[in-house]
Design a protein around this motif. Structure first.
Motif: not given
Ligand code: 5AD
Ligand code: SF4
Length: 469
Positions: A80-83, A193-196, A294-296, A332-336, A363-370
């Motif tokens: 459930c990490v991303r939508e 703050s983004y992570c479930i 690094v995330q950002s 690395t992991d990065i969220i945009v 790399t991931f697009m930020y995904s809001p998690r309730a």
């Molecule tokens: N939105 C996007 N990416 C996320 N990750 C974790 N939560 C979110 C989210 N809400 C990414 C982070 C983490 C990887 C496992 O998943 O980059 O390191």
């Protein structure tokens, strides 16, 4: 202080479901085993959970099916990490309705992180009445008992809020080829703050070091030479129980007979100690690779993400790591598109990527998690802009990956052969210690062995070589 005896319980394999399975499916136990198929989503941790689930199912008399269509039991191990992952699960479970209508003896289960969110689990359970059982990450060890009820025709729903004790000794069916995963800890305390993850996997719980080392020694005896230590934040291993720190655990794993390669993930930059960098450098079997999300690249966004470090601190770590081991490759992991990410913040991420020269980036697009704090932050970024940023970022990382690949042309390295190409049997693949994938011609009998390979050229995401004679 925790008391080990109370904290850790050894799971005794439950075989009593075996007879029920055969009976419900109208087969003699000796005649033909019921077959299972696990659909696994998400991270390494989930992939390893699926190995444990497979181990449990086999202890109940099931055998692995080649595909979903030939299975008597289908289990979705969700993430459930991303939508996106969540939507796919609803779609894929829903698609089984027709098959269940045609064959009511088919058993369908859903488990994993997504089911640990009780409201989501309840929604899925009521929306798809043909799903036989649902359980959360904390209830995995109860699978045989659940199955026993399901085979008697009862639907099962088992989602515990709290993780409870660490369960030791679950049987595990190793499905990930030449490398074996070993959990060192469960859960995470970081609340980025983004992570479930901290909500669904619970707080950090380290395994007792003796249990981990025994598991590695047993794997080595079975012929595994590469192990992958898993935890959401391995650098804080031991802190919750006052046990040995991760650097020492690495050293003890390094000394186990037969172990030639040790990998580990995930490392949180804020907890990467000098002692750990020293151990990584000094220990011959620890690989020349570190996954360091690094995330950002922007201080402002890192703070909003609650990451606990700055850009300068991260770059300082990279410098230390490269100085300690010039052969190290970093991923690395990065969220945009995190809420409030301005164009300038985003440019900071691009420039950090150029500065560090990561070997690869997820790399991931930020995904809001309730339920996470970022979901209600102001300045949520429109999907189209997130996508635009992701595409540009990926193109840049692709150029960086190629740049790091090019360093290997003309070098010789040791590859642990993982398999052969499905289309061309004589084309083998495997990784260097630094995690770069290499393709080279060779006999399939070499799978599982270490080979010295000369690197001739590169592809976009891998190296191309030949056996060094
Ligand atoms: N939105 C996007 N990416 C996320 N990750 C974790 N939560 C979110 C989210 N809400 C990414 C982070 C983490 C990887 C496992 O998943 O980059 O390191
Ligand atoms: Fe999530 Fe942060 Fe924990 Fe990683 S460290 S699992 S991103 S809360």
């Amino acid at each position: 202080m925790h008391n080990d005896k109370n904290l850790h319980r050894t799971y005794e394999t439950t075989l009593y479901a075996q007879a029920d399975t055969a009976q419900a499916l109208h087969m003699e136990p000796s005649e033909r085993a019921a077959r299972y198929y696990i659909v696994s989503y998400g991270c390494q941790m989930n992939a390893h959970d699926s190995e444990k689930i497979a181990g449990l199912l086999e202890s109940c008399g099931y055998q692995q099916a080649d595909n979903q269509d030939s299975a008597h039991l289908i289990l979705f191990n969700t993430c459930c990490v991303r939508e996106h992952a969540e939507k796919r699960v609803f779609g894929n479970v829903g698609a089984l309705k027709k098959r269940k209508d045609e064959d009511p003896s088919l058993i369908i289960g859903v488990c994993g992180c997504m089911m640990q969110q009780k409201d989501v689990a309840e929604r899925l359970f009521s929306r798809f009445p043909f799903v036989d059982f649902v359980f959360g990450t904390h209830s995995m060890h109860q699978l045989p008992q659940m199955l026993r009820h399901v085979l008697r025709g009862e639907r099962q729903f088992l989602v515990f809020e709290s993780p409870g004790e660490v369960i030791e000794g679950l049987p595990s069916k190793r499905m990930q080829g030449v490398s074996a995963s070993v959990n060192v800890m469960y859960g995470c305390n970081n609340y980025c703050s983004y992570c479930i993850v901290p909500y669904v996997r619970g707080r950090e719980r380290s395994r007792e070091s003796g249990m981990i080392l025994d598991e590695i020694a047993a794997l080595a005896k079975r012929g595994y030479t590469e192990i992958q230590l898993l935890g959401q934040n391995v650098n804080s291993y031991g802190k919750d129980r006052g046990g040995i720190p991760f650097a020492q655990l690495l050293q003890m794993a390094n000394d186990i007979d037969g172990i030639r390669r040790i990998r580990f993930m995930t490392s949180h930059p804020k907890d990467l100690s000098d002692a750990l960098i020293e151990s990584m450098t000094a220990l011959p079997h620890v690989c020349d690779h570190l996954h360091l999300p690094v995330q950002s690249g922007s201080d402002r966004i890192q703070a909003l993400m609650n990451r606990g470090y700055t850009r300068a601190y991260y770059l300082g770590l990279v410098e230390k790591l490269k100085k300690a081991n010039p052969h190290i490759e970093l991923t690395t992991d990065i969220i945009v598109g995190f809420p409030g990410e301005t164009d300038e913040d985003y440019r900071q991420t691009l420039s950090l990527i150029e500065e560090v020269e990561f070997s690869a980036a997820f790399t991931f697009m930020y995904s809001p998690r309730a339920g996470t704090s970022a979901a209600s932050m102001p300045g949520q970024i429109p999907a189209a802009l997130k996508k635009e940023r992701l595409l540009e970022l990926n193109a840049l990382q692709q150029r960086q990956t190629q740049k790091t690949n090019a360093h290997y042309i003309g070098t010789i390295g040791e590859v642990l052969v993982e398999g052969c190409d499905q289309r061309r049997e004589s084309l083998l693949y495997g990784k260097l210690s630094c995690f770069k994938m290499v393709y080279f011609p060779g006999d399939p009998s070499l799978v599982g062995t270490y080979q010295t390979v000369y690197i001739k050229s590169t592809k976009s995401n891998s190296l191309v070589g030949e056996l060094d004679k």
